[in-house]
Structure formats: structure tokens, C-alpha cells
Design an enzyme around this catalytic site. Structure first.
Site, PDB file in Angstrom:
ATOM      1  N   GLU A 106       0.836  -1.129  -0.091  1.00  0.00           N
ATOM      2  CA  GLU A 106       0.024  -0.113  -0.256  1.00  0.00           C
ATOM      3  C   GLU A 106       0.740   1.136   0.207  1.00  0.00           C
ATOM      4  O   GLU A 106       1.987   1.311   0.511  1.00  0.00           O
ATOM      5  CB  GLU A 106      -0.734   0.107   1.113  1.00  0.00           C
ATOM      6  N   CYS A 119       3.662   8.156   0.951  1.00  0.00           N
ATOM      7  CA  CYS A 119       4.249   7.347   2.025  1.00  0.00           C
ATOM      8  C   CYS A 119       4.161   5.906   1.090  1.00  0.00           C
ATOM      9  O   CYS A 119       3.378   5.563   0.526  1.00  0.00           O
ATOM     10  CB  CYS A 119       3.345   7.047   3.081  1.00  0.00           C
ATOM     11  N   CYS A 126       6.947  -7.563   6.159  1.00  0.00           N
ATOM     12  CA  CYS A 126       8.092  -7.074   6.966  1.00  0.00           C
ATOM     13  C   CYS A 126       8.534  -8.247   7.787  1.00  0.00           C
ATOM     14  O   CYS A 126       7.634  -8.997   8.645  1.00  0.00           O
ATOM     15  CB  CYS A 126       7.706  -5.937   7.768  1.00  0.00           C
ATOM     16  N   CYS A 130       7.758  -6.154  14.829  1.00  0.00           N
ATOM     17  CA  CYS A 130       7.521  -5.178  15.918  1.00  0.00           C
ATOM     18  C   CYS A 130       5.871  -5.328  16.133  1.00  0.00           C
ATOM     19  O   CYS A 130       5.030  -5.583  15.376  1.00  0.00           O
ATOM     20  CB  CYS A 130       7.614  -3.584  15.429  1.00  0.00           C
ATOM     21  N   CYS A 133       2.649  -3.197  15.143  1.00  0.00           N
ATOM     22  CA  CYS A 133       2.535  -2.720  13.863  1.00  0.00           C
ATOM     23  C   CYS A 133       2.008  -4.074  13.106  1.00  0.00           C
ATOM     24  O   CYS A 133       2.481  -5.175  13.265  1.00  0.00           O
ATOM     25  CB  CYS A 133       4.060  -2.703  13.280  1.00  0.00           C
ATOM     26  N   CYS A 360       0.506   1.618   8.289  1.00  0.00           N
ATOM     27  CA  CYS A 360       1.425   0.449   8.268  1.00  0.00           C
ATOM     28  C   CYS A 360       0.761  -0.799   8.071  1.00  0.00           C
ATOM     29  O   CYS A 360       0.822  -1.653   9.112  1.00  0.00           O
ATOM     30  CB  CYS A 360       2.347   0.327   9.780  1.00  0.00           C
TER      31      CYS A 360
HETATM   32  N1  SAH Z   1      10.220  -0.610   9.002  1.00  0.00           N
HETATM   33  C1  SAH Z   1      10.393   0.901   9.002  1.00  0.00           C
HETATM   34  C2  SAH Z   1       9.518   1.672   8.074  1.00  0.00           C
HETATM   35  C3  SAH Z   1       8.160   1.497   8.311  1.00  0.00           C
HETATM   36  S1  SAH Z   1       6.837   1.853   9.470  1.00  0.00           S
HETATM   37  C4  SAH Z   1      10.534   1.355  10.572  1.00  0.00           C
HETATM   38  O1  SAH Z   1      10.347   0.765  11.426  1.00  0.00           O
HETATM   39  O2  SAH Z   1      11.040   2.496  10.711  1.00  0.00           O
HETATM   40  C5  SAH Z   1       7.075   3.720   9.671  1.00  0.00           C
HETATM   41  C6  SAH Z   1       6.688   4.060  11.484  1.00  0.00           C
HETATM   42  O3  SAH Z   1       5.278   3.641  11.705  1.00  0.00           O
HETATM   43  C7  SAH Z   1       7.753   3.351  12.047  1.00  0.00           C
HETATM   44  O4  SAH Z   1       8.297   4.152  13.018  1.00  0.00           O
HETATM   45  C8  SAH Z   1       6.829   2.387  12.826  1.00  0.00           C
HETATM   46  O5  SAH Z   1       7.311   1.863  14.095  1.00  0.00           O
HETATM   47  C9  SAH Z   1       5.480   3.082  12.931  1.00  0.00           C
HETATM   48  N2  SAH Z   1       4.262   2.351  13.273  1.00  0.00           N
HETATM   49  C10 SAH Z   1       3.941   1.126  12.902  1.00  0.00           C
HETATM   50  N3  SAH Z   1       2.896   0.577  13.414  1.00  0.00           N
HETATM   51  C11 SAH Z   1       2.426   1.676  13.975  1.00  0.00           C
HETATM   52  C12 SAH Z   1       1.089   1.943  14.876  1.00  0.00           C
HETATM   53  N4  SAH Z   1       0.155   0.957  14.837  1.00  0.00           N
HETATM   54  N5  SAH Z   1       0.971   2.952  15.242  1.00  0.00           N
HETATM   55  C13 SAH Z   1       1.826   3.918  15.265  1.00  0.00           C
HETATM   56  N6  SAH Z   1       2.935   4.073  14.616  1.00  0.00           N
HETATM   57  C14 SAH Z   1       3.374   2.703  14.006  1.00  0.00           C
END
Ligand code: SAH
Length: 368
Positions: A106, A119, A126, A130, A133, A360
Site C-alpha cells: 500500500e 508514503c 515485513c 514489531c 505494527c 502500516c
Molecule cells: N520499517 C520501517 C518503516 C515502516 S513503519 C520502520 O520501522 O521505521 C513507519 C513508522 O510507523 C515506524 O516508526 C513504525 O514503528 C511506525 N508504526 C508502525 N505501526 C504503528 C502503529 N500501529 N501506530 C503508530 N505507529 C506505527
């Protein structure tokens, strides 16, 4: 043998066919020569693609119909929109794409008074796992090709120009904050960065200052990126300043610890002259404590330098099925106050697209 159905893993993980956007200028000319056309045809087709955001060979009417047919294989359809959603009065538009093998990814286009940002995703799925996410829950499906990444940007640039955000707008910013860990798909992402930032006919001509690569903190890749001569902004997803909690929130912390990541961020800032951004998703009662705000401010000031860094707080966008939630407003305000008291700039991210699950991997997850 030829009748074996393609039900195995390998074909799903295969990268898509070669695309013009995969190629640097020399490779592009070689590819066109291989097809039996003179080198200037390569620049001609690139001017359409990168300069006018046109991927339709039949619209390239300064090429003869015969030449268009020869060049057609260089412009396969890599990503096809399968779902579009808009919110924030049309200023946020999310697209779910389908790859040649059915993989989903997306991107989100966002209009602001002074800029337009897309974005983009760098991987289908991935592997960083985490727990807060949505993308992290499904694991890695495959890397996206350079062409697939550039195509998300090219289509966003065309949509912005054609008024998708209301008035016609120039796409000025690209953030690698969609699905995937960009630095885990390093070679293809760096090639995409070159295509995005080179002026036409070699690229889309978006200023490197407007491009942000967001990472969980893969230390060797951060150092490598610093040496590429591409002054893009680095964003580090820190989410907490202490190793004990970060080991669970960002599991790759078990490999590269907070201090190592912050030291790499300082080296990046020193080499590129760009201020680093620290991403911090505020999660109620998990990482929003006053002592963590104090420790964050102190560590950033000490290890990176207060003028070389700023903190981007992201109110957690809860993923379906998770018990985690965003922090209350007054806890968030206190967090900001304490980070700023350490002399480090701290802003709260404008959260676009909540009601269209634009966080995300949430749209891809809800569709699956
Ligand atoms: N893998 C990379 C980029 C993708 S996510 C990274 O981790 O930086 C982009 C940002 O969104 C990251 O900072 C991630 O931690 C954050 N993110 C992921 N899930 C989220 C959520 N549910 N709420 C808020 N931020 C989130």
C-alpha cells in the site's frame, strides 16, 4: 513438466519482470540497444516516464508505432491499484496495490497547504516483527523491486499533478514509512532513491531533502546509506530509550542496541549534514512514562547532539486485536515538555488517514 501448477513458494517470491525504472542511465541505454534501437530512444522513453509520469507506451506519440512495440516490454505493469480510499476531505488517499504475483502493498498520498507527500512500501510484508505494527504480524512476503517502489512514486506524482488532492499539486516529498523495512531491501531501495531524486530523464527529480527513509535501526546499513552521497533524511524508529523494553517493541534491538543505533544516527547526521528524525509511537502505559521522556531527551542530546535530531511522536494507531492504545492527551503533552526540556525538538505527528486504516499494513491486513 510444463504442466506443473505454480503452487510452490518460489514463484510467489520471485521479483517482477525488468522495468525501465529498475535501470540506471547506462543500463537503460544497454537495454534499448539490446532491443535493437539507438540509444537516444532510451532517453526519449525515459523523458516520458520520469519527466511526464507516463507509463503508457501508446501515449508516447513521438515514437513510431513500431518503436513503441519494441519498447513495450520495458514498461510492464508492475503494480495495479485494487482499492482506493480517501479521507480528510480528499487530502489523504490510500491505494492498495497488487503485484504481478498477487502480493499486496500500500501507499498513501497526503496533501498539505505547502507540499504533497507519498508514503511508500519497500517490501510486501515485513520481517522485523514489531508487535504494535500491523505489517509486522504477517512476516515478510518478499522484497519489492526498484521498479515497484518507483512506480508507487510515479503514480502518486501523476495523481497529484492531475488534481487527486483537489488542486493540481507537485509531489514534493517521499517517505519510506509504508510496509517493510527499507534497509533490509537495501540495494533496491538505494536504486529507487536514485531514480526518485535524479533529475529527468534519469529520475523523477524530487529533491533528496524531501525524501525520508525510516528504519528500525539496522546499524551497518545506516552507515552504508550515509556513504551513498544521497542526502535523504534518516528516521529511526526508536520507540523507547531503554534496551529492556526496546528488545520487545523492536525485536531487532536484540542485535543492535539503543546506544549503537543512536551512534549510527549521529554518524549519519555528521556525514550528510541532515538532521535525524527519531520516531516514537506513544503507547499508553507501555512507553509513555515521564522517566522515559527524560532518558530519551538526555540520550539524544548526549549521543546525537540536540541540534542534529528531533523527535516525532506518533500517537499509537491501534492495530485490530491488540490491547494497546494511544496515550491520553495530558500524558502526551507532558512527554513533549520533558523531551523539549532536554533541548531536543519534539513534535506530535499529524495523524492522517486513521479512518481508512492508513497505518502500516492495516489496509492490506483488513483485506486479507
Ligand atoms: N520499517 C520501517 C518503516 C515502516 S513503519 C520502520 O520501522 O521505521 C513507519 C513508522 O510507523 C515506524 O516508526 C513504525 O514503528 C511506525 N508504526 C508502525 N505501526 C504503528 C502503529 N500501529 N501506530 C503508530 N505507529 C506505527
Amino acid at each position: 513438466m510444463t504442466s506443473l501448477p505454480l503452487v510452490f513458494d518460489a514463484p510467489r517470491r520471485a521479483l517482477p519482470p525488468r522495468h525501465l525504472a529498475d535501470l540506471d542511465p547506462a543500463e537503460r541505454r544497454a537495454a534499448v540497444a539490446e532491443l535493437g534501437l539507438p540509444g537516444f530512444r532510451a532517453d526519449q522513453v525515459a523523458r516520458h516516464y520520469f519527466g511526464r509520469f507516463t507509463a503508457d507506451v501508446d501515449a508516447m506519440t513521438d515514437l513510431s508505432p513500431a518503436a513503441r512495440d519494441v519498447l513495450r516490454p520495458l514498461l510492464p505493469e508492475l503494480v495495479t491499484p485494487v482499492l482506493e480510499q480517501a479521507c480528510d476531505d480528499g487530502a489523504t488517499r490510500k491505494t492498495l496495490w497488487k503485484g504481478h504475483d498477487g502480493t499486496r502493498a500500500e501507499s498513501v498520498l497526503m496533501g498539505y497547504p505547502d507540499r504533497a507527500t507519498v508514503c511508500v512500501s519497500s517490501q510486501a510484508g515485513c520481517g522485523m516483527a514489531c508487535p504494535f505494527c500491523a505489517t509486522g504480524q504477517g512476516g515478510l512476503e518478499r522484497n519489492m523491486s526498484t521498479g515497484e517502489i518507483v512506480e508507487q512514486v510515479r503514480q502518486a506524482a501523476a495523481a497529484a499533478r492531475d488534481g487527486a488532492l483537489g488542486a493540481p499539486a507537485r509531489l514534493s516529498n517521499v517517505v519510506f514509512m509504508g510496509m517493510g523495512e527499507p534497509l533490509a531491501n537495501y540495494k533496491r531501495v538505494v536504486a529507487a532513491l536514485r531514480r526518485i531524486t535524479s533529475p529527468a530523464p534519469d529520475g523523477l527529480g524530487i529533491s533528496a531533502r524531501g525524501v525520508t527513509v525510516s528504519t528500525v535501526g539496522l546499524v551497518p546499513a545506516i552507515d552504508k546509506l550515509a556513504a551513498e552521497g544521497l542526502p535523504v533524511t534518516l528516521a529511526v524508529s526508536l520507540h523507547t530509550p531503554d534496551d529492556e523494553l526496546r528488545d520487545t517493541l523492536v525485536p531487532v534491538n536484540n542485535r543492535w542496541k539503543v546506544d549503537e543505533v543512536l551512534d549510527a544516527a549521529r554518524r549519519y547526521a555528521m556525514t550528510t549534514g541532515r538532521r535525524v528524525s527519531i520516531e516514537y509511537a506513544l503507547i499508553r502505559d507501555v512507553n509513555d512514562h515521564p522517566w522515559r521522556a527524560d532518558l530519551l531527551g538526555k540520550k539524544l542530546a548526549q549521543r546525537i547532539g540536540k541540534h542534529r535530531v528531533h523527535v516525532n511522536l506518533i500517537p499509537l494507531n491501534p492495530t485490530p486485536g491488540s490491547e494497546w492504545d494511544a496515550s491520553p492527551r495530558r500524558v502526551q503533552d507532558e512527554f513533549v515538555r520533558r523531551v523539549e526540556a532536554a533541548g531536543v525538538a519534539c513534535t506530535v505527528r499529524d495523524t492522517r488517514g486513521r479512518e481508512i486504516a492508513a497505518a502500516c499494513g492495516q489496509l492490506a491486513a483488513s483485506e486479507a
